[in-house]
Each structure stands twice: as structure tokens, then as C-alpha cells.
Design a protein around this motif. Sequence first.
Motif, PDB file in Angstrom:
ATOM      1  N   ALA A 277     -76.265  36.662 -88.167  1.00 31.91           N
ATOM      2  CA  ALA A 277     -75.663  36.751 -89.506  1.00 31.91           C
ATOM      3  C   ALA A 277     -74.694  37.934 -89.551  1.00 31.91           C
ATOM      4  CB  ALA A 277     -76.748  36.892 -90.570  1.00 31.91           C
ATOM      5  N   ALA A 278     -75.110  39.065 -88.961  1.00 32.11           N
ATOM      6  CA  ALA A 278     -74.228  40.249 -88.935  1.00 32.11           C
ATOM      7  C   ALA A 278     -72.971  39.961 -88.111  1.00 32.11           C
ATOM      8  CB  ALA A 278     -74.977  41.449 -88.373  1.00 32.11           C
ATOM      9  N   ILE A 279     -73.142  39.281 -86.981  1.00 39.18           N
ATOM     10  CA  ILE A 279     -71.993  38.926 -86.130  1.00 39.18           C
ATOM     11  C   ILE A 279     -71.029  38.032 -86.911  1.00 39.18           C
ATOM     12  CG2 ILE A 279     -71.306  37.597 -84.079  1.00 39.18           C
ATOM     13  CD1 ILE A 279     -73.904  38.650 -82.743  1.00 39.18           C
TER      14      ILE A 279
ATOM     15  N   LEU B  74     -80.020  47.478 -88.842  1.00 43.98           N
ATOM     16  CA  LEU B  74     -78.863  47.120 -88.017  1.00 43.98           C
ATOM     17  C   LEU B  74     -78.393  45.701 -88.310  1.00 43.98           C
ATOM     18  CD1 LEU B  74     -79.992  48.612 -84.613  1.00 43.98           C
ATOM     19  CD2 LEU B  74     -78.104  49.418 -86.024  1.00 43.98           C
ATOM     20  N   SER B  75     -79.349  44.747 -88.411  1.00 42.45           N
ATOM     21  CA  SER B  75     -78.971  43.343 -88.575  1.00 42.45           C
ATOM     22  C   SER B  75     -78.575  43.028 -90.017  1.00 42.45           C
ATOM     23  CB  SER B  75     -80.107  42.441 -88.122  1.00 42.45           C
ATOM     24  OG  SER B  75     -81.306  42.755 -88.807  1.00 42.45           O
ATOM     25  N   ILE B  76     -79.518  43.206 -90.954  1.00 36.02           N
ATOM     26  CA  ILE B  76     -79.196  42.948 -92.366  1.00 36.02           C
ATOM     27  C   ILE B  76     -78.163  43.956 -92.849  1.00 36.02           C
ATOM     28  CG2 ILE B  76     -80.116  42.891 -94.714  1.00 36.02           C
ATOM     29  CD1 ILE B  76     -82.744  41.921 -93.593  1.00 36.02           C
ATOM     30  N   GLY B  77     -78.365  45.224 -92.457  1.00 38.28           N
ATOM     31  CA  GLY B  77     -77.387  46.258 -92.800  1.00 38.28           C
ATOM     32  C   GLY B  77     -76.013  45.910 -92.262  1.00 38.28           C
ATOM     33  N   GLY B  78     -75.984  45.358 -91.043  1.00 39.10           N
ATOM     34  CA  GLY B  78     -74.715  44.980 -90.427  1.00 39.10           C
ATOM     35  C   GLY B  78     -74.049  43.839 -91.175  1.00 39.10           C
ATOM     36  N   ALA B  79     -74.845  42.866 -91.630  1.00 42.35           N
ATOM     37  CA  ALA B  79     -74.276  41.723 -92.359  1.00 42.35           C
ATOM     38  C   ALA B  79     -73.641  42.195 -93.668  1.00 42.35           C
ATOM     39  CB  ALA B  79     -75.361  40.679 -92.630  1.00 42.35           C
ATOM     40  N   ILE B  80     -74.343  43.097 -94.380  1.00 41.67           N
ATOM     41  CA  ILE B  80     -73.801  43.629 -95.641  1.00 41.67           C
ATOM     42  C   ILE B  80     -72.551  44.460 -95.368  1.00 41.67           C
ATOM     43  CG2 ILE B  80     -74.280  45.160 -97.601  1.00 41.67           C
ATOM     44  CD1 ILE B  80     -77.270  44.298 -97.269  1.00 41.67           C
ATOM     45  N   ALA B  81     -72.642  45.333 -94.345  1.00 42.24           N
ATOM     46  CA  ALA B  81     -71.493  46.184 -93.992  1.00 42.24           C
ATOM     47  C   ALA B  81     -70.286  45.328 -93.614  1.00 42.24           C
ATOM     48  CB  ALA B  81     -71.863  47.117 -92.844  1.00 42.24           C
ATOM     49  N   GLY B  82     -70.531  44.236 -92.876  1.00 46.78           N
ATOM     50  CA  GLY B  82     -69.430  43.367 -92.452  1.00 46.78           C
ATOM     51  C   GLY B  82     -68.685  42.784 -93.641  1.00 46.78           C
ATOM     52  N   CYS B  83     -69.430  42.319 -94.667  1.00 46.98           N
ATOM     53  CA  CYS B  83     -68.792  41.740 -95.860  1.00 46.98           C
ATOM     54  C   CYS B  83     -67.984  42.794 -96.615  1.00 46.98           C
ATOM     55  CB  CYS B  83     -69.854  41.131 -96.779  1.00 46.98           C
ATOM     56  SG  CYS B  83     -70.680  39.692 -96.067  1.00 46.98           S
TER      57      CYS B  83
END
Length: 286
Positions: A209-211, A139-148
Motif C-alpha cells: 500500500a505504501a509503495i 513504516l508501512s501505514i506511515g509510508g502510505a499516509i506520507a506518500g499521499c
Amino acid sequence: MHLPPFPTLFQQPVPPLFLVFLAAVGGCVGSFLNVCIYRIPLGLSVVRPGSHCHACGRPIPPQWNLPVLGWLLLRGRARCCGVRIDVRYALVEAAMALLVPLLFLRYPPLSATVFVLFLSGLVVASLIDIDHFLIPDRLSIGGAIAGCLLAALVPAIHGPAYDGRPWAAFNQSLGGAFLGGFLLWGVVVLGSKALKKEAMGLGDVKLLAAIGAFLGWQAVLFVIMLSSFLGSGFGGAMILLRRQVWGSRIPYGPFLALAAVVWLFGGGTLWQVLFQWWRQGMVGIL
Ligand SMILES: [Zn+2]
């Protein structure tokens, strides 16, 4: 003295009937998020098997699985075996049924769709943090990558100025992710030294980081300020109410998520306007 006008936060033209449809979609998304919150920490698949009762294991037929309504019609008890169903399931569905239409009133359709994903991730991360004191990396690292990546696909998530400029939006996301990760990581290291114990989990750092990746670096500063305010207020209230003792653990992820949601719905814009009013007021006085 000329003050900027109070901003209009919800001005996208959305037909009323479509808003009703979006509320229904939001409720169903919430229903799926409940499945994710329960299954992801246990390492179970979120798609198979279909919904079943946690107590007796029998499958739940779709009509009793309706978001919010199912819970209300059954008065919070499972139809199969009468076990109590936590009101939290209905609250997650109700929150999504409310927030998804609001996102589409605030942002153009593509950006709003991206932010539905972001909001979903925040809800799941927060509730898993409350239940288990952890935020899964996916969710967190995945979210940061998804956000970019999503910023490159839908640059307008960072504002109209980024429309049609995928690289600029990608860089804004990357900057937000790095600032979020770096700033909070510093707080964690300093806090651990000062308190001689772990002040905050690295899961919180990765969540910020994801935020940052979804909302940009300005939001990171806002989220750190507001979440620490909310978190210390909540901790203080709990101590006053004798629910917790000084130094007991409170998950920090939900406060980060809450602050990010405030930004998402215009907290940053309101903040800027208030700041400008204050600055012009000061100039007026001097
Ligand atoms: Zn049952």
C-alpha cells in the motif's frame, strides 16, 4: 514499422561536484538508516542517545562513524573493544551513496528528495523484515499516509503530467495505496486458504500500500509481478542449494522493496517500451 526509441533514464542536468556531495549525503543517510534498522524494532529512540558500540556501550566518536570509510579504515572491527562490525552496515551506506545521486540524475530535485525518503523507508522496512520477520506499521501505514500527503505537496512525483495538479496526484497516490493493499490482501487470504497456513504477512500488504502511494497504481501491478518472480526464484535457489527446506519462511518485504526500486529507476518505462516493441512486432508479423 516505427519502433519507439530506447528511453534515456538519467537525463537531469546535475553538476559533477554536486553529485559527489549527494553521494556523501547518501552515505550519511545510510548511516542513519542503520541506526533505524537496529533501534526501531527494539522500540528505542532513533535520535538519542548518539551512536554507541552495541557490544561495550561506549560512544563512537564521529571520525570512526564516517559512512563506508569508517568501516574500511577499521577493517570491520570496533575501535573500542574489537568486536566485529557486520559488513551490512557498510553495504547500506554504500548503496545509499550510490542511489541518492542516481535519483537526482533521474528526477527533478523536489521529486528526487521525496524518493530519497521513500527509498530510505524501503531499505529500513526490508532489513527489519529480514532480521525480525515483521514490518513496523509506522513504516508501512506511515509510508502510505506520507506518500499521499507528499504527492499533494510534490505532484510531479507521479510524472510531468501531474505537475501543478495536487488533487490529481493525491488521488493517484490514494488509488495506488488502495490497489496495493486490496490486491495483496486478496493474495494473502487465498494463499492462506490454499496452503492452510499464513502465506504472507499483513505487513507485506501494508508495505505494498505504501509503495502504491508513492509510485501509483501501475507500479503496484509491476511490483506484484516482479516480486513474486524474484521471491520464487530466490526460494527455489535456496532449496536447490539446500539452505532451506520446502515451505520454510522467507521474508517477502525485501522482494517487494527490490521490485519497487527497479520501477523507481525506470523498470516500468523499460517494460512499456519492450511491450510496445513486442506488440508492434506482432502487428508486423500478422
Ligand atoms: Zn565496543
